[in-house]
Each structure stands twice: as structure tokens, then as C-alpha cells.
Design a protein around this motif. Structure first.
Motif, mmCIF file in Angstrom:
data_model
loop_
_atom_site.group_PDB
_atom_site.id
_atom_site.type_symbol
_atom_site.label_atom_id
_atom_site.label_comp_id
_atom_site.label_asym_id
_atom_site.label_seq_id
_atom_site.Cartn_x
_atom_site.Cartn_y
_atom_site.Cartn_z
ATOM 1 N N ASP A 101 0.813 -1.379 -0.199
ATOM 2 C CA ASP A 101 0.013 0.034 -0.007
ATOM 3 C C ASP A 101 0.968 1.245 -0.114
ATOM 4 O O ASP A 101 0.633 1.973 0.714
ATOM 5 C CB ASP A 101 -0.955 -0.023 1.178
ATOM 6 C CG ASP A 101 -1.862 1.037 0.984
ATOM 7 O OD1 ASP A 101 -2.136 1.588 -0.197
ATOM 8 O OD2 ASP A 101 -2.733 1.292 2.032
ATOM 9 N N LYS A 103 2.235 4.870 -1.539
ATOM 10 C CA LYS A 103 1.726 5.987 -2.058
ATOM 11 C C LYS A 103 2.157 6.286 -3.450
ATOM 12 O O LYS A 103 3.345 6.247 -3.730
ATOM 13 C CB LYS A 103 1.809 7.127 -0.940
ATOM 14 C CG LYS A 103 1.111 8.449 -1.588
ATOM 15 C CD LYS A 103 1.229 9.842 -0.607
ATOM 16 C CE LYS A 103 0.414 9.423 0.590
ATOM 17 N NZ LYS A 103 0.683 10.662 1.581
ATOM 18 N N ARG A 104 1.293 6.618 -4.156
ATOM 19 C CA ARG A 104 1.770 7.091 -5.509
ATOM 20 C C ARG A 104 2.403 8.482 -5.627
ATOM 21 O O ARG A 104 2.131 9.112 -4.862
ATOM 22 C CB ARG A 104 0.756 7.064 -6.439
ATOM 23 C CG ARG A 104 -0.072 5.664 -6.930
ATOM 24 C CD ARG A 104 -1.413 5.869 -7.654
ATOM 25 N NE ARG A 104 -1.939 4.483 -7.723
ATOM 26 C CZ ARG A 104 -1.816 3.406 -8.698
ATOM 27 N NH1 ARG A 104 -1.110 3.694 -9.726
ATOM 28 N NH2 ARG A 104 -2.466 2.385 -8.545
ATOM 29 N N GLY A 107 -0.357 10.964 -5.192
ATOM 30 C CA GLY A 107 -0.862 10.839 -3.950
ATOM 31 C C GLY A 107 -1.727 9.824 -3.581
ATOM 32 O O GLY A 107 -2.507 9.622 -2.669
ATOM 33 N N PRO A 109 -3.178 5.667 -3.662
ATOM 34 C CA PRO A 109 -2.789 4.538 -3.092
ATOM 35 C C PRO A 109 -2.199 3.298 -3.805
ATOM 36 O O PRO A 109 -2.490 3.513 -5.195
ATOM 37 C CB PRO A 109 -4.012 4.071 -2.234
ATOM 38 C CG PRO A 109 -5.115 4.498 -3.118
ATOM 39 C CD PRO A 109 -4.670 5.646 -4.098
ATOM 40 N N ARG A 110 -1.595 2.360 -3.175
ATOM 41 C CA ARG A 110 -1.289 0.973 -3.920
ATOM 42 C C ARG A 110 -0.402 1.298 -5.220
ATOM 43 O O ARG A 110 -0.923 0.859 -6.395
ATOM 44 C CB ARG A 110 -2.907 0.240 -4.508
ATOM 45 C CG ARG A 110 -3.510 -0.130 -3.003
ATOM 46 C CD ARG A 110 -4.567 -1.158 -3.338
ATOM 47 N NE ARG A 110 -5.814 -0.319 -4.017
ATOM 48 C CZ ARG A 110 -6.329 0.267 -3.468
ATOM 49 N NH1 ARG A 110 -6.419 0.470 -2.183
ATOM 50 N NH2 ARG A 110 -7.489 1.114 -4.110
ATOM 51 N N SER A 111 0.741 1.841 -4.726
ATOM 52 C CA SER A 111 1.615 2.377 -6.103
ATOM 53 C C SER A 111 2.430 1.145 -6.360
ATOM 54 O O SER A 111 2.797 0.919 -7.703
ATOM 55 C CB SER A 111 2.349 3.432 -5.466
ATOM 56 O OG SER A 111 3.307 3.819 -6.783
#
Length: 231
Positions: A101, A103-104, A107, A109-111
Motif C-alpha cells: 500500500d 503512495k503514488r 498521492g 494508494p497502492r503504487s
């Protein structure tokens, strides 16, 4: 000048939108082309020394142990192997996404890892493995564009893209035994014992180590990988 600035900003936004849309489409386009080729082409049976198309075939006289994917193994049938590889890729990618999980860059999620990239490289390696580098090179170039598009549009970091590519490629192979032109390499988990501990004769695998009692009374044993080359 005041009029031209918004125009340039709009052009940049449109370009990024187009890049993102191309990645969205090609993440499925590469695997779909690979699946379509199973009906349109015969498989490439030329196997130069650097070709990895024979990965995963365990020796007939031995079991299917070693370091391998859980679940069904590849059996050489193109469409079945495609389904197995695609399922592996999806399970690992989305399992990691929810477990990590991260952060991209934008901003979200799940990057980690990049699902777009994993899907595209799964298709590219399937095409290369089944039909050779003539089809594989354009497939890999297309998959690389998908990875680039995810970074360029701030959906992923490069680490996410690299991880996705590795997952996509690895999903197309078993690793219990790797057949080469000269011999075979097998990879399996084991333990590394200190020099003062003598390993019983003939004991080399993870299961052998457990049965031999090598673990008993030694808390300083370390896990490791055993790589064996037979020829």
C-alpha cells in the motif's frame, strides 16, 4: 503572451492525457495480441543458447520440488500457459499492492508494483517465449512504453515499474529446473550452517536438512538458496 500560456498548458495536459490513455489500452493490448497469436501462428521451436523458453521443465526422473510458483505449473500448451501466467501475475501484483500500500507520486494508494507494467510485460514475455524475438522485440518495446507512460503521468515511481516488469516476465516461467544447452540449473531453499557444523553425507536440500537434525541446537543457522548445476 497571456493568451499563449494557457494554450501551452492545455497542450501539455492533453499530451499527458494521451500518454496515459495509450498505457491504459496497451496494458491489455499486449496480452491480447499474445493470446490471439496462439490461434494465428505456430510456435517457435528454435532454441538458441540464450533462449529461456524451456524454463520450468523438471527432469522426468525427479520430482517437481525446488523454488517454484504455488499452484499449477506450465505444461507447454500455449493457451493454458497463458492463463496460468496471467493468473500468477494478477495474484502477485495485487497481493503486493494491498500488502505494501505505497503512495503514488500523485498521492493515490497502492503504487507498488505497477499493474499496467506487469500485465504488459507478462504479454511481451509470453510472445517472446512462444514465438521468438521477431515478435518479442516489438512486444517488449510496447511494454516498455506502458511502463514509461505510468512514470511520465505520475501514476508510479520507476521502482514500481521495474517490479511490475519483473513480475510479468517471471510469471511466464517455472523455476524448479532451468534447462540450458549444457546441463540444468535447479534452485531450492536451504540453510547455511556454520563451519563447525558438519553436514551429513548426501544431505543437501531444505527437507534433507530438517530430517537430518541439522537444525537441532543451532540457532545461528541462516536461510539461503541452493543453486545446483548438473550436466
Amino acid at each position: 503572451m497571456l493568451v499563449s500560456v494557457p494554450a501551452r498548458a492545455g497542450d501539455t495536459t492533453q499530451t499527458l492525457h494521451n500518454v496515459e490513455m495509450s498505457g491504459d489500452l496497451l496494458q491489455f493490448g499486449v496480452p491480447v495480441v499474445g493470446l490471439a497469436l496462439t490461434w494465428l501462428l505456430n510456435r517457435d521451436r528454435d532454441a538458441p543458447s540464450f533462449d529461456f523458453s524451456s524454463l520450468g521443465a523438471a527432469p522426468a526422473e525427479e520430482g517437481t520440488g525446488g523454488l517454484n510458483w504455488p499452484g499449477p505449473s506450465l505444461d507447454g500448451s500455449p493457451r493454458r500457459d497463458f492463463l496460468v501466467s496471467f493468473t500468477r501475475m494478477e495474484l502477485v501484483t495485487y497481493g503486493l499492492k494491498y500488502a505494501v500500500d505505497a503512495k503514488r507520486p500523485n498521492g493515490g494508494p497502492r503504487s507498488f508494483p505497477s499493474g499496467h507494467t506487469a500485465s504488459a510485460f507478462m504479454g511481451a514475455e509470453f510472445i517472446r517465449k512462444e514465438y521468438g524475438w521477431g515478435w518479442g522485440v516489438p512486444a517488449y518495446l510496447t511494454a516498455s512504453w506502458v511502463g514509461y507512460s505510468r512514470v511520465e503521468t505520475d501514476n508510479h515511481y520507476w521502482r514500481d515499474v521495474i517490479a511490475g516488469a519483473l513480475i510479468g516476465v517471471a510469471a511466464n516461467h517455472d523455476f524448479s529446473a532451468i534447462k540450458l544447452r549444457h546441463g540444468e540449473i535447479s534452485v531450492s531453499p536451504t540453510v547455511v550452517a556454520p563451519d563447525s557444523v558438519s553436514r551429513p553425507s548426501g544431505m543437501s536440500s531444505w527437507d534433507d536438512d530438517k530430517e537430518s537434525g541439522l537444525f537441532d541446537g543451532h540457532s545461528d543457522l541462516s536461510p539461503g538458496l541452493q543453486i545446483r548445476w548438473t550436466f
